[in-house]
Design a protein around this motif. Structure first.
Motif, PDB file in Angstrom:
ATOM      1  N   VAL A   1       1.003  -1.233   0.113  1.00 33.24           N
ATOM      2  CA  VAL A   1      -0.008   0.103   0.041  1.00 33.24           C
ATOM      3  C   VAL A   1       1.078   1.458   0.038  1.00 33.24           C
ATOM      4  O   VAL A   1       0.575   2.213  -0.691  1.00 33.24           O
ATOM      5  CB  VAL A   1      -0.903  -0.035   1.188  1.00 33.24           C
ATOM      6  CG1 VAL A   1      -1.572   1.202   1.336  1.00 33.24           C
ATOM      7  CG2 VAL A   1      -1.930  -1.158   1.042  1.00 33.24           C
ATOM      8  N   THR A   2       1.919   1.251   0.525  1.00 34.19           N
ATOM      9  CA  THR A   2       2.677   2.366   0.836  1.00 34.19           C
ATOM     10  C   THR A   2       3.289   2.699  -0.526  1.00 34.19           C
ATOM     11  O   THR A   2       3.595   3.741  -0.881  1.00 34.19           O
ATOM     12  CB  THR A   2       4.052   2.247   1.782  1.00 34.19           C
ATOM     13  OG1 THR A   2       3.233   1.899   3.140  1.00 34.19           O
ATOM     14  CG2 THR A   2       4.903   3.386   2.100  1.00 34.19           C
ATOM     15  N   SER A   3       3.934   1.780  -1.220  1.00 32.38           N
ATOM     16  CA  SER A   3       4.453   1.759  -2.619  1.00 32.38           C
ATOM     17  C   SER A   3       3.513   2.128  -3.506  1.00 32.38           C
ATOM     18  O   SER A   3       4.020   3.171  -4.300  1.00 32.38           O
ATOM     19  CB  SER A   3       5.228   0.227  -3.060  1.00 32.38           C
ATOM     20  OG  SER A   3       6.158   0.020  -2.193  1.00 32.38           O
ATOM     21  N   ILE A   4       2.261   1.848  -3.325  1.00 38.05           N
ATOM     22  CA  ILE A   4       1.343   2.338  -4.354  1.00 38.05           C
ATOM     23  C   ILE A   4       1.030   3.697  -4.223  1.00 38.05           C
ATOM     24  O   ILE A   4       0.808   4.588  -5.063  1.00 38.05           O
ATOM     25  CB  ILE A   4       0.028   1.320  -4.182  1.00 38.05           C
ATOM     26  CG1 ILE A   4       0.165   0.138  -4.727  1.00 38.05           C
ATOM     27  CG2 ILE A   4      -1.115   1.950  -4.783  1.00 38.05           C
ATOM     28  CD1 ILE A   4      -0.869  -1.017  -4.351  1.00 38.05           C
ATOM     29  N   LEU A   5       0.848   4.069  -2.961  1.00 38.05           N
ATOM     30  CA  LEU A   5       0.419   5.473  -2.358  1.00 38.05           C
ATOM     31  C   LEU A   5       1.695   6.418  -2.852  1.00 38.05           C
ATOM     32  O   LEU A   5       1.396   7.590  -3.133  1.00 38.05           O
ATOM     33  CB  LEU A   5       0.012   5.628  -1.112  1.00 38.05           C
ATOM     34  CG  LEU A   5      -1.184   4.984  -0.701  1.00 38.05           C
ATOM     35  CD1 LEU A   5      -1.434   5.074   0.890  1.00 38.05           C
ATOM     36  CD2 LEU A   5      -2.326   5.668  -1.414  1.00 38.05           C
ATOM     37  N   SER A   6       2.828   5.884  -2.806  1.00 36.49           N
ATOM     38  CA  SER A   6       3.973   6.624  -3.333  1.00 36.49           C
ATOM     39  C   SER A   6       4.536   6.706  -4.714  1.00 36.49           C
ATOM     40  O   SER A   6       5.729   7.150  -4.963  1.00 36.49           O
ATOM     41  CB  SER A   6       5.210   6.294  -2.318  1.00 36.49           C
ATOM     42  OG  SER A   6       4.879   6.595  -1.136  1.00 36.49           O
ATOM     43  N   GLU A   7       3.790   6.154  -5.431  1.00 45.17           N
ATOM     44  CA  GLU A   7       3.971   5.698  -6.833  1.00 45.17           C
ATOM     45  C   GLU A   7       4.651   6.834  -7.547  1.00 45.17           C
ATOM     46  O   GLU A   7       5.844   6.872  -8.287  1.00 45.17           O
ATOM     47  CB  GLU A   7       3.117   5.331  -7.610  1.00 45.17           C
ATOM     48  CG  GLU A   7       3.783   4.832  -9.035  1.00 45.17           C
ATOM     49  CD  GLU A   7       2.151   3.932  -9.780  1.00 45.17           C
ATOM     50  OE1 GLU A   7       2.608   3.429 -10.804  1.00 45.17           O
ATOM     51  OE2 GLU A   7       1.006   3.959  -9.427  1.00 45.17           O
ATOM     52  N   LYS A   8       4.027   8.137  -7.529  1.00 41.57           N
ATOM     53  CA  LYS A   8       4.407   9.341  -8.344  1.00 41.57           C
ATOM     54  C   LYS A   8       5.863   9.672  -7.351  1.00 41.57           C
ATOM     55  O   LYS A   8       6.685  10.405  -8.347  1.00 41.57           O
ATOM     56  CB  LYS A   8       3.557  10.528  -7.973  1.00 41.57           C
ATOM     57  CG  LYS A   8       2.261  10.316  -8.696  1.00 41.57           C
ATOM     58  CD  LYS A   8       1.310  11.492  -8.715  1.00 41.57           C
ATOM     59  CE  LYS A   8       0.051  11.258  -9.375  1.00 41.57           C
ATOM     60  NZ  LYS A   8      -1.030  12.219  -9.326  1.00 41.57           N
ATOM     61  N   LYS A   9       5.966   9.637  -6.302  1.00 46.10           N
ATOM     62  CA  LYS A   9       7.439  10.097  -5.623  1.00 46.10           C
ATOM     63  C   LYS A   9       8.419   8.945  -6.287  1.00 46.10           C
ATOM     64  O   LYS A   9       9.461   9.584  -6.528  1.00 46.10           O
ATOM     65  CB  LYS A   9       7.325   9.926  -4.237  1.00 46.10           C
ATOM     66  CG  LYS A   9       6.240  11.024  -3.920  1.00 46.10           C
ATOM     67  CD  LYS A   9       6.278  11.139  -2.176  1.00 46.10           C
ATOM     68  CE  LYS A   9       5.382  12.073  -1.629  1.00 46.10           C
ATOM     69  NZ  LYS A   9       5.414  12.059  -0.082  1.00 46.10           N
TER      70      LYS A   9
END
Length: 143
Positions: free
Chosen positions: A81-89
């Motif tokens: 979930v963290t990786s998905i939410l941080s995809e743009k970064k």
């Protein structure tokens, strides 16, 4: 993006693609892979939750065993979930990596890039190799 096909990044690219986290992957493929992973994680946690309910107040050692595996499963879920939410970064980080590899021409600075890329590759391989041992340790029945 040929830099990501080099020996330093191909493992990360492959793993992230298989998990639907590679930012340059087709959106539909990402969605399908992510959906499968979320369902798989949910289904994987069901026996542990059932074991908690069944053993609650009866077998404390069994509860701890189920909790250990649940913590591992939810740790994986949290990472996903963290990786998905941080995809743009993360995409920005990948763009900076490409830019650095393209801009740096000095031999000494290039050697530094190679050194740290090799360290990252070694860490990735180490994490991959340790996962089966962690799962074996967590799932091992001491009785």
């Amino acid at each position: 993006m040929e830099i990501y096909d080099s020996r330093y990044f191909i493992i990360n690219k492959t793993l992230m693609t298989k998990m639907g986290l590679w930012p340059y992957q087709h959106p539909l493929k990402k969605l399908l892979v992510r959906t499968f992973l979320v369902v798989f994680i949910f289904v994987s946690s069901m026996p542990q939750l059932y074991g908690l309910k069944k053993n609650f107040g009866v077998h404390m050692d069994k509860i701890i065993e189920h909790l250990a595996l649940l913590m591992y499963i939810y740790g994986i879920k949290l990472k996903l979930v963290t990786s998905i939410l941080s995809e743009k970064k993360l995409k920005k980080v990948y763009e900076n990596i490409v830019e650095n590899w393209q801009q740096i021409k000095d031999e000494h600075e290039r050697a530094i890039l190679v050194e740290y890329s090799e360290r990252g590759r070694t860490l990735t391989i180490g994490y991959i190799k340790i996962q089966p041992f962690i799962l074996t340790f967590i799932q091992k029945d001491p009785h």
